[in-house]
Scaffold this motif. Structure first.
Motif, PDB file in Angstrom:
ATOM      1  N   ALA A   7       0.823  -1.207   0.000  1.00  0.00           N
ATOM      2  CA  ALA A   7       0.000   0.000   0.000  1.00  0.00           C
ATOM      3  C   ALA A   7       0.855   1.254   0.000  1.00  0.00           C
ATOM      4  O   ALA A   7       0.567   2.232  -0.721  1.00  0.00           O
ATOM      5  CB  ALA A   7      -0.938  -0.012   1.211  1.00  0.00           C
ATOM      6  N   GLN A   8       1.927   1.244   0.775  1.00  0.00           N
ATOM      7  CA  GLN A   8       2.811   2.413   0.809  1.00  0.00           C
ATOM      8  C   GLN A   8       3.531   2.583  -0.527  1.00  0.00           C
ATOM      9  O   GLN A   8       3.689   3.706  -1.034  1.00  0.00           O
ATOM     10  CB  GLN A   8       3.818   2.282   1.949  1.00  0.00           C
ATOM     11  CG  GLN A   8       4.712   3.503   2.113  1.00  0.00           C
ATOM     12  CD  GLN A   8       5.723   3.333   3.247  1.00  0.00           C
ATOM     13  OE1 GLN A   8       5.658   2.356   4.002  1.00  0.00           O
ATOM     14  NE2 GLN A   8       6.646   4.272   3.362  1.00  0.00           N
ATOM     15  N   ALA A   9       3.971   1.453  -1.098  1.00  0.00           N
ATOM     16  CA  ALA A   9       4.647   1.537  -2.391  1.00  0.00           C
ATOM     17  C   ALA A   9       3.691   2.048  -3.470  1.00  0.00           C
ATOM     18  O   ALA A   9       4.075   2.836  -4.340  1.00  0.00           O
ATOM     19  CB  ALA A   9       5.199   0.161  -2.779  1.00  0.00           C
ATOM     20  N   ARG A  10       2.439   1.626  -3.390  1.00  0.00           N
ATOM     21  CA  ARG A  10       1.438   2.103  -4.344  1.00  0.00           C
ATOM     22  C   ARG A  10       1.254   3.618  -4.211  1.00  0.00           C
ATOM     23  O   ARG A  10       1.162   4.341  -5.219  1.00  0.00           O
ATOM     24  CB  ARG A  10       0.112   1.382  -4.108  1.00  0.00           C
ATOM     25  CG  ARG A  10      -1.074   1.901  -4.906  1.00  0.00           C
ATOM     26  CD  ARG A  10      -0.893   1.664  -6.400  1.00  0.00           C
ATOM     27  NE  ARG A  10      -2.127   1.985  -7.119  1.00  0.00           N
ATOM     28  CZ  ARG A  10      -2.233   1.978  -8.446  1.00  0.00           C
ATOM     29  NH1 ARG A  10      -1.171   1.693  -9.198  1.00  0.00           N
ATOM     30  NH2 ARG A  10      -3.382   2.265  -9.012  1.00  0.00           N
ATOM     31  N   ALA A  11       1.234   4.091  -2.978  1.00  0.00           N
ATOM     32  CA  ALA A  11       1.085   5.533  -2.753  1.00  0.00           C
ATOM     33  C   ALA A  11       2.266   6.294  -3.329  1.00  0.00           C
ATOM     34  O   ALA A  11       2.100   7.361  -3.941  1.00  0.00           O
ATOM     35  CB  ALA A  11       0.939   5.804  -1.261  1.00  0.00           C
ATOM     36  N   ARG A  12       3.477   5.752  -3.147  1.00  0.00           N
ATOM     37  CA  ARG A  12       4.657   6.423  -3.691  1.00  0.00           C
ATOM     38  C   ARG A  12       4.616   6.401  -5.229  1.00  0.00           C
ATOM     39  O   ARG A  12       5.004   7.360  -5.882  1.00  0.00           O
ATOM     40  CB  ARG A  12       5.942   5.737  -3.197  1.00  0.00           C
ATOM     41  CG  ARG A  12       6.188   5.835  -1.700  1.00  0.00           C
ATOM     42  CD  ARG A  12       6.105   7.274  -1.199  1.00  0.00           C
ATOM     43  NE  ARG A  12       7.005   8.157  -1.965  1.00  0.00           N
ATOM     44  CZ  ARG A  12       6.801   9.456  -2.111  1.00  0.00           C
ATOM     45  NH1 ARG A  12       5.731  10.038  -1.572  1.00  0.00           N
ATOM     46  NH2 ARG A  12       7.668  10.185  -2.788  1.00  0.00           N
ATOM     47  N   GLN A  13       4.137   5.297  -5.783  1.00  0.00           N
ATOM     48  CA  GLN A  13       4.007   5.211  -7.241  1.00  0.00           C
ATOM     49  C   GLN A  13       3.043   6.276  -7.752  1.00  0.00           C
ATOM     50  O   GLN A  13       3.322   6.964  -8.741  1.00  0.00           O
ATOM     51  CB  GLN A  13       3.511   3.813  -7.636  1.00  0.00           C
ATOM     52  CG  GLN A  13       3.286   3.635  -9.137  1.00  0.00           C
ATOM     53  CD  GLN A  13       2.457   2.396  -9.449  1.00  0.00           C
ATOM     54  OE1 GLN A  13       1.642   1.982  -8.629  1.00  0.00           O
ATOM     55  NE2 GLN A  13       2.666   1.816 -10.613  1.00  0.00           N
ATOM     56  N   GLN A  14       1.924   6.449  -7.074  1.00  0.00           N
ATOM     57  CA  GLN A  14       0.941   7.445  -7.494  1.00  0.00           C
ATOM     58  C   GLN A  14       1.450   8.871  -7.314  1.00  0.00           C
ATOM     59  O   GLN A  14       0.982   9.786  -7.976  1.00  0.00           O
ATOM     60  CB  GLN A  14      -0.365   7.241  -6.716  1.00  0.00           C
ATOM     61  CG  GLN A  14      -1.086   5.951  -7.088  1.00  0.00           C
ATOM     62  CD  GLN A  14      -2.349   5.726  -6.282  1.00  0.00           C
ATOM     63  OE1 GLN A  14      -2.361   5.949  -5.060  1.00  0.00           O
ATOM     64  NE2 GLN A  14      -3.418   5.300  -6.946  1.00  0.00           N
ATOM     65  N   ALA A  15       2.448   9.003  -6.439  1.00  0.00           N
ATOM     66  CA  ALA A  15       3.047  10.326  -6.227  1.00  0.00           C
ATOM     67  C   ALA A  15       4.141  10.624  -7.242  1.00  0.00           C
ATOM     68  O   ALA A  15       4.750  11.699  -7.205  1.00  0.00           O
ATOM     69  CB  ALA A  15       3.600  10.423  -4.808  1.00  0.00           C
ATOM     70  N   GLY A  16       4.427   9.648  -8.123  1.00  0.00           N
ATOM     71  CA  GLY A  16       5.406   9.905  -9.176  1.00  0.00           C
ATOM     72  C   GLY A  16       6.606   8.988  -9.202  1.00  0.00           C
ATOM     73  O   GLY A  16       7.436   9.073 -10.112  1.00  0.00           O
ATOM     74  N   ALA A  17       6.739   8.106  -8.202  1.00  0.00           N
ATOM     75  CA  ALA A  17       7.865   7.178  -8.191  1.00  0.00           C
ATOM     76  C   ALA A  17       7.693   6.124  -9.278  1.00  0.00           C
ATOM     77  O   ALA A  17       6.567   5.805  -9.679  1.00  0.00           O
ATOM     78  CB  ALA A  17       7.992   6.510  -6.819  1.00  0.00           C
ATOM     79  N   LEU A  18       8.804   5.584  -9.726  1.00  0.00           N
ATOM     80  CA  LEU A  18       8.777   4.537 -10.751  1.00  0.00           C
ATOM     81  C   LEU A  18       8.735   3.176 -10.076  1.00  0.00           C
ATOM     82  O   LEU A  18       9.557   2.879  -9.207  1.00  0.00           O
ATOM     83  CB  LEU A  18      10.022   4.643 -11.637  1.00  0.00           C
ATOM     84  CG  LEU A  18      10.177   3.591 -12.747  1.00  0.00           C
ATOM     85  CD1 LEU A  18       9.047   3.706 -13.758  1.00  0.00           C
ATOM     86  CD2 LEU A  18      11.529   3.746 -13.444  1.00  0.00           C
TER      87      LEU A  18
END
Length: 375
Positions: A7-18
């Motif tokens: 869930a945290q990784a998904r949030a970072r992805q949605q914030a622009g992380a690859l």
């Protein structure tokens, strides 16, 4: 090294992380985290700058359960990447958390059937799809054509057009493994279609019960990506070579005699002046006395299997544009000594068919050409 739950990784992805999925193509074909970029671990570690030019970019790695992503993160850190994290529990945990997944546009049969081949970095999903879209003409459903056809169908070549006007005979079964005793008297192309369709129903078989001649060779070549020469006579080999030069098709050559065989790739139609054609190797056909066929001279049953599989290998390499084809090289095999020898082949600048800037001279009476020693 950082790690985070799905869930945290998904949030970072949605914030622009690859988000990078490190698994092989066949694994991703079963489903992957939505928005993840698929890059096999080996490729990422070997050429990270190709995929990640910015060493400070925020990157999250995901695999199946988390082990490979941890190893890859350490490898990237050792190469100067400072903002790499891993997804705890990998894709299994991502899916269990109910996070969105995507699947490539392939079906389950495709993913499982070709899973071992798609593991290869030089093939992958893209290469396998390229094979499925490919069309190969196989001239002859006999000793050479049998193993070649079996392995091309098993590898996932989408369409095999098989031309042969012969019927199955009891004497064929010692080496022509496409056929069976119950099919004696059946047209070889019909027997081949039964065997190959049972092996891989995804491969379309175009059975052409015709003798290949100057009148139909260009129709048979139409739309194919490569040609496999499974002929057992010199007139047909010269005809195939000439037609492939004219039509710009690569010809995968094979021949067997008693305990010896040879294979090559003749690609003069696409590489004039660089690659030779069959006539460059044999400007003049041998006399019938010097080159008896299998019915007259005999052949070790497994020998066409070896050469036919080499032909299938070369055809797959040509279709995928990988490796080094036997273009400009003749590979000879001696079964009694179990030795391979390679001879370099050069294009003949005076070749009457494939010389640079030479217009196609037209088809000839190949039976008369070979009967008269090329005169």
């Amino acid at each position: 090294m950082r790690s985070a739950g799905p869930a945290q990784a998904r949030a970072r992805q949605q914030a622009g992380a690859l988000l990078i999925d490190l698994r092989a193509d066949h694994e991703r074909a079963q489903g992957c985290a939505e928005g993840a970029l698929g890059i096999a671990r080996e490729a990422l570690e070997h050429e990270p700058a190709r995929y990640l030019p910015d060493v400070d970019a925020e990157v999250w790695l995901i695999c199946q359960r988390g082990m490979r992503s941890q190893a890859a993160a350490l490898a990237l850190a050792a190469q100067g990447y400072r903002n790499v994290g891993t997804v705890e529990g990998g894709t299994d945990a991502w899916q269990a958390a109910g996070l969105p997944m995507t699947k490539p546009d392939i079906d389950e049969d495709f993913a499982q059937r070709y899973s071992r081949q798609m593991r290869l970095p030089d093939v992958g999903l893209e290469g396998q799809q390229k094979l499925e879209a490919a069309r190969v003409l196989l001239v002859g459903a006999g000793g050479l054509g049998s193993p070649a056809a079996l392995y091309l169908a098993a590898a996932g070549v989408g369409t095999l057009r098989i031309a042969d006007d012969d019927v199955v005979d009891l004497s064929n079964l010692q080496r022509q493994v496409l056929h069976a005793q119950a099919r004696i008297g059946m047209p070889k192309v019909a027997s081949a279609a039964l065997t190959l369709s049972a092996l891989n129903p995804r491969t379309r078989i175009e059975a052409v019960p015709e003798r290949v001649t100057s009148a139909n060779v260009e129709r048979l070549l139409d739309g194919v990506d490569a040609v496999i020469d499974g002929a057992d006579n010199f007139p047909l080999r010269y005809l195939l070579s000439d037609a492939c030069v004219k039509q710009g098709k690569p010809l995968v050559y094979g021949a067997v005699h008693r305990f010896e065989g040879q294979a090559s790739v003749f690609d003069a139609g696409r590489h004039r002046g660089v690659a030779p054609c069959y006539r460059c190797l044999f400007p003049q056909p041998p006399s019938p006395e010097d080159a008896p066929n299998c019915a007259e001279a005999g052949v070790l049953g497994v020998l066409p299997g070896v050469i036919g599989m080499l032909q299938a290998t070369e055809a797959i390499k040509l279709l995928l544009d990988i490796g080094q084809p036997l273009r400009g090289r003749l590979l000879r095999f001696d079964a009694l000594s179990m030795r391979f020898r390679e001879t370099r082949l050069l294009p003949d600048p005076q070749c009457p068919v494939c010389a640079p800037n030479l217009a196609f001279p037209g088809y000839v009476d190949y039976e008369a050409f070979c009967a008269g020693g090329g005169q």
